[in-house]
Design a protein around this motif. Structure first.
Motif, PDB file in Angstrom:
ATOM      1  N   TRP A  15       0.473  -7.487  -2.056  1.00  0.00           N
ATOM      2  CA  TRP A  15       1.119  -7.641  -0.753  1.00  0.00           C
ATOM      3  C   TRP A  15       2.093  -8.804  -0.723  1.00  0.00           C
ATOM      4  CZ3 TRP A  15       1.737  -3.575   1.814  1.00  0.00           C
ATOM      5  CH2 TRP A  15       0.770  -2.568   1.799  1.00  0.00           C
ATOM      6  N   SER A  19       5.970  -7.900   0.337  1.00  0.00           N
ATOM      7  CA  SER A  19       6.637  -8.536   1.479  1.00  0.00           C
ATOM      8  C   SER A  19       7.839  -9.370   1.008  1.00  0.00           C
ATOM      9  CB  SER A  19       5.653  -9.369   2.312  1.00  0.00           C
ATOM     10  OG  SER A  19       4.824 -10.133   1.507  1.00  0.00           O
ATOM     11  N   THR A  32       6.769   1.088  -2.289  1.00  0.00           N
ATOM     12  CA  THR A  32       5.493   1.755  -2.006  1.00  0.00           C
ATOM     13  C   THR A  32       4.378   0.901  -2.584  1.00  0.00           C
ATOM     14  OG1 THR A  32       6.515   3.920  -2.188  1.00  0.00           O
ATOM     15  CG2 THR A  32       4.110   3.855  -2.401  1.00  0.00           C
ATOM     16  N   CYS A 184       0.238  -7.203   4.568  1.00  0.00           N
ATOM     17  CA  CYS A 184       0.332  -5.736   4.623  1.00  0.00           C
ATOM     18  C   CYS A 184       1.017  -5.344   5.944  1.00  0.00           C
ATOM     19  CB  CYS A 184      -1.072  -5.141   4.510  1.00  0.00           C
ATOM     20  SG  CYS A 184      -1.153  -3.387   4.902  1.00  0.00           S
ATOM     21  N   VAL A 188       4.538  -3.416   6.046  1.00  0.00           N
ATOM     22  CA  VAL A 188       4.603  -2.069   6.606  1.00  0.00           C
ATOM     23  C   VAL A 188       5.565  -2.043   7.801  1.00  0.00           C
ATOM     24  CG1 VAL A 188       3.226  -0.299   7.801  1.00  0.00           C
ATOM     25  CG2 VAL A 188       2.359  -1.356   5.698  1.00  0.00           C
ATOM     26  N   ASP A 189       5.545  -3.107   8.608  1.00  0.00           N
ATOM     27  CA  ASP A 189       6.498  -3.204   9.733  1.00  0.00           C
ATOM     28  C   ASP A 189       7.940  -3.157   9.249  1.00  0.00           C
ATOM     29  OD1 ASP A 189       4.546  -3.443  11.581  1.00  0.00           O
ATOM     30  OD2 ASP A 189       4.787  -5.612  11.921  1.00  0.00           O
ATOM     31  N   VAL A 192       7.662  -0.743   4.289  1.00  0.00           N
ATOM     32  CA  VAL A 192       6.939  -0.471   3.034  1.00  0.00           C
ATOM     33  C   VAL A 192       5.963   0.682   3.258  1.00  0.00           C
ATOM     34  CG1 VAL A 192       5.224  -1.411   1.410  1.00  0.00           C
ATOM     35  CG2 VAL A 192       7.178  -2.808   2.114  1.00  0.00           C
ATOM     36  N   ARG A 193       5.937   1.626   2.318  1.00  0.00           N
ATOM     37  CA  ARG A 193       4.999   2.748   2.418  1.00  0.00           C
ATOM     38  C   ARG A 193       3.650   2.312   1.842  1.00  0.00           C
ATOM     39  NH1 ARG A 193       4.996   8.095  -1.210  1.00  0.00           N
ATOM     40  NH2 ARG A 193       3.277   9.163  -0.159  1.00  0.00           N
ATOM     41  N   HIS A 194       2.593   2.586   2.576  1.00  0.00           N
ATOM     42  CA  HIS A 194       1.256   2.155   2.155  1.00  0.00           C
ATOM     43  C   HIS A 194       0.407   3.387   1.862  1.00  0.00           C
ATOM     44  CE1 HIS A 194      -2.682  -0.194   3.291  1.00  0.00           C
ATOM     45  NE2 HIS A 194      -2.571   0.037   1.994  1.00  0.00           N
TER      46      HIS A 194
END
Ligand SMILES: Cc1cc2nc3c(=O)[nH]c(=O)nc-3n(C[C@H](O)[C@H](O)[C@H](O)COP(=O)(O)OP(=O)(O)OC[C@H]3O[C@@H](n4cnc5c(N)ncnc54)[C@H](O)[C@@H]3O)c2cc1C
Ligand SMILES: N[C@H](Cc1c[nH]c2cc(Cl)ccc12)C(=O)O
Length: 516
Positions: A15, A19, A32, A184, A188-189, A192-194
Motif C-alpha cells: 500500500w 499510494s 492494481t 489502501c 483506492v480513492d 487504484v484497483r483493489h
C-alpha cells in the motif's frame, strides 16, 4: 510507457507503493493491488525513521490525517537498555550532532565530558526521553525555534538528498496494519484497483519476463511492471524468477521473533517517546508505545534459544498484563535478494530484503525503494542502466544497514551468556573490520563509514560506539591542543536548554489525549 502496474501483496509495502506511485504519476499509470485475505501481513507495532515524514508529505498528508487512525505516537530516539550491563541505558536520538572548533561534540565528550552520560551531555533528546516529554507543545508548536518544520522547503525527490542538511527531531510509532488500511483508502480513492484474491501462478513469457499473474477467483491480471510485495515468500522475485536470496545470517544471527500486542492504560503508565531495545539472554526485546497499547517482541537466534523459551522470557518481561494475549511467532528471513529488480519485476519490502528491526529500518527500506523506483522508472525501452542503478542503490542501503547493526553486537560490553560472548568474535561484513579499526582512534565521520548512502549518518555510529561501552575509544589528539572553552559552554547550554524543555513540554499522553 510501462503504465500498467500490478502490485502483488497488500501489507505496508504494497500500500505504500500503490499510494506513492499514484501521488507521483496520478492517472498516467493504472495501478492494481492484489492481496490475499488468507495470508496475513507482518503487522506488529512498528517504529520508523524520521525521514518517513517525506513520504507523508509527498502524499499531501498531515499528521492529523493519519496519526489518530494508526494509534501513532512520537519517537525521539531508540533507548538501548542493558546492552552494556544491567541497569545501564543510553539513547540513539534524532538530533543533529553539534560541532565545536570543527570537531563533533562527542569527540570533545570523549576528551572529558561533564558527566558519564555522553547522550545527555551531547543531545537534548536524551533528557526529553528520560523525562518522557512530547516534542510538541499542546498548541502543536515544535520544541525548538531552530528546528525546520516544513518538508516543502526543498524540492528533493529522495531522502538521500536531505541527509546531513537537517535532522528532524522525531520519527513515529504506529500500527503497521492500520497504516496499510489507511493507505489502501487513500490509494483506492485515487483510482487504484483493489483485488482481494490469492495469486496462484506467475506466468512468464519466452524471455522470462512476467506476462501475467493468475488469481484463484479473478482470472489473469496483466501488466507491464509487476511489484512483488509478498513479504518473506518472495512469490515473484524468488519463487517465479529464481533470483537468489543472499543471507546475512553469518553476521546477524537473529532469525526469529515472538510478538505480543498488549493493551494498557497509557494514562496511568505514560507513553515513552522512544522505542526501547532491551538486551536479553539471546537477543533483545522491543517495546513500542502506541496510543492505547504497547507492541513488544523478543528478537532472538534459534541457535541459542527455543521459541518456547523466548515466549516464556517475553511474558515474564511484560508481566501479567499480557496473560491473555496470544503470541505471534515469526521466522525472519535475514538478508536480501541479490537483485531486487529483475526483468519487469521489482521487489519492495520483505521480499526485497530485511534485517532485524533493531534500528527500525524495515519501513525505511520500503520508502527508499519506492523513491528509487520513481527516480529510475523504466521507459518503453526498459534501459538496463536504470535497472542497474536501482539495484545498486537498494543493495547499498541494505548492506550499509547490515554493517551498522553488526556494530551494535561487536561493541556491546554485555558478555553474560554464550550468545553475547560469541557476538564479540562473530564475522563482520567485508571491509568493516578495517573501518572499525579506524573508528577506535577517530570517531566515525562521513569519510570512514560505509561509503554509500544507507540512511544512517556518522553520528549514529558514534552513539552506538559510545553507548555500548565494549570497545576502547580515543579522542582526537588535536583536542589536547585546542582551547576547550567553547566545548564546555556548549555542554552547559545543552544542559540548561534540556532542563527548560523538560520543565515546560507536556508529556506524550497529554499531547495525544487532546485529539481523542
Ligand atoms: C518482527 C518484526 C518486527 C518489525 N519491526 C519493524 C519496525 O519496528 N520498524 C520497521 O520499519 N519495520 C519493522 N519490520 C518490518 C516491517 O514489518 C515490514 O517491512 C513491513 O511490514 C512490510 O512488510 P511487507 O508488506 O513487505 O510484507 P507482509 O506484511 O508480509 O505482507 C505481504 C502481503 O503479501 C500478500 N501475499 C503473499 N502471498 C500472496 C499471494 N500468493 N497472493 C496474494 N497475496 C499474497 C499477503 O496477503 C500480504 O498482504 C518488522 C518486521 C518483523 C518481522
Ligand atoms: N535518515 C535519518 C537517519 C537517522 C538519523 N538519526 C537517527 C536516529 C535513529 Cl534512532 C534512527 C535513524 C536515524 C532519519 O531518519 O532522520
Amino acid at each position: 510507457m510501462p503504465d500498467r502496474i500490478v502490485i502483488v501483496g497488500g501489507g505496508t509495502a504494497g500500500w505504500m507503493t500503490a499510494s506513492y506511485l499514484k501521488a507521483a504519476f496520478d492517472d498516467r499509470v493504472q495501478v492494481t493491488v492484489v492481496e490475499s485475505d488468507r495470508i496475513g501481513t507482518i503487522g506488529v507495532g512498528e517504529a520508523t525513521f524520521s525521514d518517513i515524514r517525506h513520504f507523508f508529505a509527498y502524499l499531501g498528508l498531515e499528521e492529523s490525517d493519519w496519526m489518530p487512525a494508526c494509534n501513532a505516537t512520537y519517537k525521539l530516539a531508540v533507548r538501548f537498555q542493558d546492552w552494556r550491563e544491567p541497569g545501564h541505558h543510553f539513547y540513539h536520538p534524532f538530533e543533529q550532532m553539534r560541532s565545536v572548533e570543527g570537531f563533533p561534540l562527542t569527540d570533545w565528550w570523549l576528551r572529558g565530558g561533564p558527566t558519564d552520560r555522553f547522550d545527555r551531555d551531547c543531545f537534548l533528546m536524551a533528557s526529553l526521553c528520560d523525562a518522557e516529554r512530547s516534542p510538541r507543545r499542546l498548541d502543536g508548536s515544535l520544541l525548538g525555534r531552530d528546528v525546520p518544520e516544513g518538508v516543502a522547503e526543498s524540492n528533493a525527490l529522495t531522502m538521500s538528498e536531505h541527509q546531513g542538511k537537517t535532522q528532524f527531531p522525531y520519527a513515529y510509532h504506529f500500527e503497521a496494519a492500520k497504516l496499510a488500511q489507511y493507505l489502501c483508502g487513500y490509494a483506492v480513492d485515487r483510482g487504484v484497483r483493489h483485488v482481494v484474491d490469492d495469486v496462484v501462478h506467475v506466468a512468464l513469457d519466452s524471455r522470462g519476463w512476467v506476462d501475467h499473474v493468475v488469481t484463484k477467483e479473478h482470472g489473469e491480471l496483466h501488466g507491464d511492471l509487476f511489484v512483488d510485495c509478498t513479504g518473506f515468500r518472495g512469490v515473484l522475485i524468488n519463487q517465479a524468477l529464481g533470483e537468489p536470496f543472499q543471507s546475512f545470517q553469518d553476521t546477524l544471527p537473529n532469525d526469529s521473533a515472538v510478538a505480543l500486542q498488549v493493551p494498557l492504560d497509557m494514562e496511568a503508565r505514560g507513553i515513552r517517546p522512544c522505542t526501547t531495545a532491551t538486551a536479553r539472554e539471546a537477543g533483545w526485546i522491543w517495546t513500542i508505545p502506541l496510543f492505547g497499547r504497547i507492541g513488544t517482541g523478543y528478537v532472538y537466534a534459534r541457535d541459542y534459544l527455543s521459541p518456547e523459551d523466548a515466549e516464556r522470557a517475553l511474558r515474564e518481561f511484560v508481566g501479567l498484563e499480557a496473560e491473555h494475549v496470544e503470541a505471534n511467532h515469526i521466522r525472519m528471513r535475514i538478508g536480501r535478494s541479490r537483485r531486487s529488480w529483475v526483468n519487469n519485476c521489482v521487489a519492495v519490502g520483505l521480499s526485497s530484503g530485511f534485517v532485524e528491526p533493531l534500528e527500525s529500518t524495515g519501513i525505511f527500506f520500503i520508502h527508499h525503494a519506492i523513491e528509487q523506483l520513481v527516480k529510475f522508472f523504466p521507459g518503453d525501452d526498459w534501459d538496463l542502466s536504470l535497472r542497474d542503478l536501482y539495484n545498486e542503490a537498494v543493495g547499498h542501503v541494505m548492506d550499509g544497514v547490515r554493517e551498522f547493526l553488526a556494530l551494535h553486537y561487536r561493541a556491546a560490553a554485555r558478555n553474560d551468556t554464550q550468545y553475547w560472548r560469541d557476538a564479540k568474535v562473530r564475522a563482520l561484513p567485508d571491509g568493516m573490520e578495517e573501518r572499525l579499526e579506524r573508528w577506535l582512534t577517530h570517531l566515525p565521520d562521513s569519510e570512514t563509514i560505509y561509503p554509500y548512502y544507507h540512511g544512517l549518518p556518522p553520528y549514529s555510529y558514534a552513539c552506538v560506539l559510545l553507548g555500548m561501552g565494549g570497545l576502547p575509544l580515543r579522542h582526537s589528539p588535536a583536542l589536547d591542543l585546542i582551547d576547550d572553552t567553547a566545548a564546555r559552554k556548549q555542554f552547559e547550554q545543552i544542559r540548561d536548554r534540556a532542563d527548560e524543555l523538560a520543565r515546560t513540554l507536556p508529556n506524550q499522553y497529554e499531547y495525544f489525549a487532546q485529539f481523542r
